[in-house]
Design a protein around this motif. Structure first.
Motif, PDB file in Angstrom:
ATOM      1  N   PRO A   1       0.807  -1.220   0.000  1.00  0.00           N
ATOM      2  CA  PRO A   1       0.000   0.000   0.000  1.00  0.00           C
ATOM      3  C   PRO A   1       0.843   1.274   0.000  1.00  0.00           C
ATOM      4  O   PRO A   1       0.474   2.263  -0.642  1.00  0.00           O
ATOM      5  CB  PRO A   1      -0.833  -0.104   1.280  1.00  0.00           C
ATOM      6  CG  PRO A   1      -0.873  -1.544   1.613  1.00  0.00           C
ATOM      7  CD  PRO A   1       0.430  -2.106   1.115  1.00  0.00           C
ATOM      8  N   LEU A   2       1.991   1.228   0.701  1.00  0.00           N
ATOM      9  CA  LEU A   2       2.886   2.388   0.709  1.00  0.00           C
ATOM     10  C   LEU A   2       3.390   2.685  -0.695  1.00  0.00           C
ATOM     11  O   LEU A   2       3.346   3.831  -1.158  1.00  0.00           O
ATOM     12  CB  LEU A   2       4.063   2.135   1.651  1.00  0.00           C
ATOM     13  CG  LEU A   2       5.108   3.253   1.715  1.00  0.00           C
ATOM     14  CD1 LEU A   2       4.598   4.399   2.584  1.00  0.00           C
ATOM     15  CD2 LEU A   2       6.426   2.722   2.258  1.00  0.00           C
ATOM     16  N   ARG A   3       3.855   1.659  -1.379  1.00  0.00           N
ATOM     17  CA  ARG A   3       4.359   1.849  -2.752  1.00  0.00           C
ATOM     18  C   ARG A   3       3.254   2.332  -3.686  1.00  0.00           C
ATOM     19  O   ARG A   3       3.475   3.216  -4.514  1.00  0.00           O
ATOM     20  CB  ARG A   3       4.967   0.558  -3.278  1.00  0.00           C
ATOM     21  CG  ARG A   3       6.299   0.220  -2.662  1.00  0.00           C
ATOM     22  CD  ARG A   3       6.904  -1.023  -3.326  1.00  0.00           C
ATOM     23  NE  ARG A   3       8.207  -1.321  -2.782  1.00  0.00           N
ATOM     24  CZ  ARG A   3       9.325  -0.696  -3.135  1.00  0.00           C
ATOM     25  NH1 ARG A   3       9.288   0.264  -4.018  1.00  0.00           N
ATOM     26  NH2 ARG A   3      10.476  -1.045  -2.590  1.00  0.00           N
ATOM     27  N   CYS A   4       2.074   1.761  -3.547  1.00  0.00           N
ATOM     28  CA  CYS A   4       0.943   2.143  -4.398  1.00  0.00           C
ATOM     29  C   CYS A   4       0.569   3.614  -4.171  1.00  0.00           C
ATOM     30  O   CYS A   4       0.375   4.369  -5.126  1.00  0.00           O
ATOM     31  CB  CYS A   4      -0.237   1.220  -4.107  1.00  0.00           C
ATOM     32  SG  CYS A   4      -1.665   1.514  -5.151  1.00  0.00           S
ATOM     33  N   GLU A   5       0.470   4.010  -2.921  1.00  0.00           N
ATOM     34  CA  GLU A   5       0.121   5.399  -2.609  1.00  0.00           C
ATOM     35  C   GLU A   5       1.233   6.344  -3.038  1.00  0.00           C
ATOM     36  O   GLU A   5       0.962   7.443  -3.533  1.00  0.00           O
ATOM     37  CB  GLU A   5      -0.179   5.545  -1.116  1.00  0.00           C
ATOM     38  CG  GLU A   5      -0.714   6.898  -0.732  1.00  0.00           C
ATOM     39  CD  GLU A   5      -2.034   7.258  -1.382  1.00  0.00           C
ATOM     40  OE1 GLU A   5      -2.301   8.478  -1.534  1.00  0.00           O
ATOM     41  OE2 GLU A   5      -2.819   6.359  -1.752  1.00  0.00           O
ATOM     42  N   PHE A   6       2.491   5.921  -2.884  1.00  0.00           N
ATOM     43  CA  PHE A   6       3.600   6.747  -3.338  1.00  0.00           C
ATOM     44  C   PHE A   6       3.496   7.001  -4.846  1.00  0.00           C
ATOM     45  O   PHE A   6       3.679   8.125  -5.313  1.00  0.00           O
ATOM     46  CB  PHE A   6       4.946   6.099  -3.004  1.00  0.00           C
ATOM     47  CG  PHE A   6       6.103   6.816  -3.620  1.00  0.00           C
ATOM     48  CD1 PHE A   6       6.528   8.032  -3.108  1.00  0.00           C
ATOM     49  CD2 PHE A   6       6.747   6.305  -4.733  1.00  0.00           C
ATOM     50  CE1 PHE A   6       7.586   8.720  -3.692  1.00  0.00           C
ATOM     51  CE2 PHE A   6       7.796   6.979  -5.320  1.00  0.00           C
ATOM     52  CZ  PHE A   6       8.213   8.190  -4.802  1.00  0.00           C
ATOM     53  N   GLU A   7       3.198   5.964  -5.604  1.00  0.00           N
ATOM     54  CA  GLU A   7       3.068   6.123  -7.061  1.00  0.00           C
ATOM     55  C   GLU A   7       1.892   7.033  -7.410  1.00  0.00           C
ATOM     56  O   GLU A   7       1.975   7.840  -8.343  1.00  0.00           O
ATOM     57  CB  GLU A   7       2.941   4.763  -7.742  1.00  0.00           C
ATOM     58  CG  GLU A   7       4.207   3.920  -7.659  1.00  0.00           C
ATOM     59  CD  GLU A   7       5.456   4.603  -8.211  1.00  0.00           C
ATOM     60  OE1 GLU A   7       5.364   5.391  -9.174  1.00  0.00           O
ATOM     61  OE2 GLU A   7       6.555   4.342  -7.662  1.00  0.00           O
ATOM     62  N   ALA A   8       0.795   6.920  -6.660  1.00  0.00           N
ATOM     63  CA  ALA A   8      -0.365   7.788  -6.901  1.00  0.00           C
ATOM     64  C   ALA A   8      -0.018   9.247  -6.607  1.00  0.00           C
ATOM     65  O   ALA A   8      -0.386  10.145  -7.381  1.00  0.00           O
ATOM     66  CB  ALA A   8      -1.551   7.338  -6.050  1.00  0.00           C
ATOM     67  N   VAL A   9       0.687   9.484  -5.527  1.00  0.00           N
ATOM     68  CA  VAL A   9       1.107  10.849  -5.188  1.00  0.00           C
ATOM     69  C   VAL A   9       2.072  11.366  -6.247  1.00  0.00           C
ATOM     70  O   VAL A   9       1.950  12.513  -6.706  1.00  0.00           O
ATOM     71  CB  VAL A   9       1.750  10.893  -3.779  1.00  0.00           C
ATOM     72  CG1 VAL A   9       2.467  12.217  -3.537  1.00  0.00           C
ATOM     73  CG2 VAL A   9       0.692  10.660  -2.712  1.00  0.00           C
ATOM     74  N   SER A  10       3.014  10.551  -6.668  1.00  0.00           N
ATOM     75  CA  SER A  10       3.968  10.950  -7.698  1.00  0.00           C
ATOM     76  C   SER A  10       3.254  11.334  -8.987  1.00  0.00           C
ATOM     77  O   SER A  10       3.583  12.338  -9.620  1.00  0.00           O
ATOM     78  CB  SER A  10       4.973   9.839  -7.966  1.00  0.00           C
ATOM     79  OG  SER A  10       5.781   9.629  -6.845  1.00  0.00           O
ATOM     80  N   ALA A  11       2.274  10.533  -9.384  1.00  0.00           N
ATOM     81  CA  ALA A  11       1.512  10.831 -10.605  1.00  0.00           C
ATOM     82  C   ALA A  11       0.732  12.124 -10.464  1.00  0.00           C
ATOM     83  O   ALA A  11       0.684  12.935 -11.402  1.00  0.00           O
ATOM     84  CB  ALA A  11       0.578   9.665 -10.931  1.00  0.00           C
ATOM     85  N   ALA A  12       0.143  12.326  -9.289  1.00  0.00           N
ATOM     86  CA  ALA A  12      -0.608  13.575  -9.063  1.00  0.00           C
ATOM     87  C   ALA A  12       0.319  14.780  -9.117  1.00  0.00           C
ATOM     88  O   ALA A  12      -0.029  15.824  -9.706  1.00  0.00           O
ATOM     89  CB  ALA A  12      -1.333  13.509  -7.723  1.00  0.00           C
ATOM     90  N   LEU A  13       1.492  14.640  -8.541  1.00  0.00           N
ATOM     91  CA  LEU A  13       2.458  15.750  -8.570  1.00  0.00           C
ATOM     92  C   LEU A  13       2.943  16.004  -9.996  1.00  0.00           C
ATOM     93  O   LEU A  13       3.114  17.158 -10.399  1.00  0.00           O
ATOM     94  CB  LEU A  13       3.629  15.465  -7.637  1.00  0.00           C
ATOM     95  CG  LEU A  13       3.301  15.495  -6.150  1.00  0.00           C
ATOM     96  CD1 LEU A  13       4.502  15.020  -5.339  1.00  0.00           C
ATOM     97  CD2 LEU A  13       2.868  16.876  -5.707  1.00  0.00           C
TER      98      LEU A  13
END
Length: 96
Positions: free
Chosen positions: A79-91
């Protein structure tokens, strides 16, 4: 968006990717203190950018590291990796 914010995003992505890898490594090494320290650092970076869900995951991992049981944190790595990728994409979508 200004160049300064764009640079801040780049620094966050670079530093936070390194911290995610360090969290993974700490789990693999069963190093609770490193797990606590790295997740605390990532949590702070997330709070600074308003990534609340990612910061909450980091807080959970930090608490687990504080307890000394790295094994309990392993279920939060995906979940940490998944959320990190989602935040990265949003940024990325904010950058010009």
């Amino acid at each position: 968006m200004g160049e300064e914010f764009s640079a801040l995003i780049d620094v966050f992505r670079s530093d936070s990717r390194r911290l995610v890898e360090a969290i993974d490594e700490a789990m693999a090494q069963n190093d609770a203190e490193k797990l606590r320290h790295q997740s605390h650092g990532l949590k702070g970076a997330c709070i600074n950018l308003g990534a609340a869900d990612l910061a909450a995951l980091c807080a959970d991992i930090e608490a687990i590291g504080r307890s000394g049981d790295c094994g309990a944190a392993r279920q939060l790595l995906a979940p940490l990796r998944c959320e990190f990728e989602a935040v990265s994409a949003a940024l990325d979508s904010l950058k010009i």
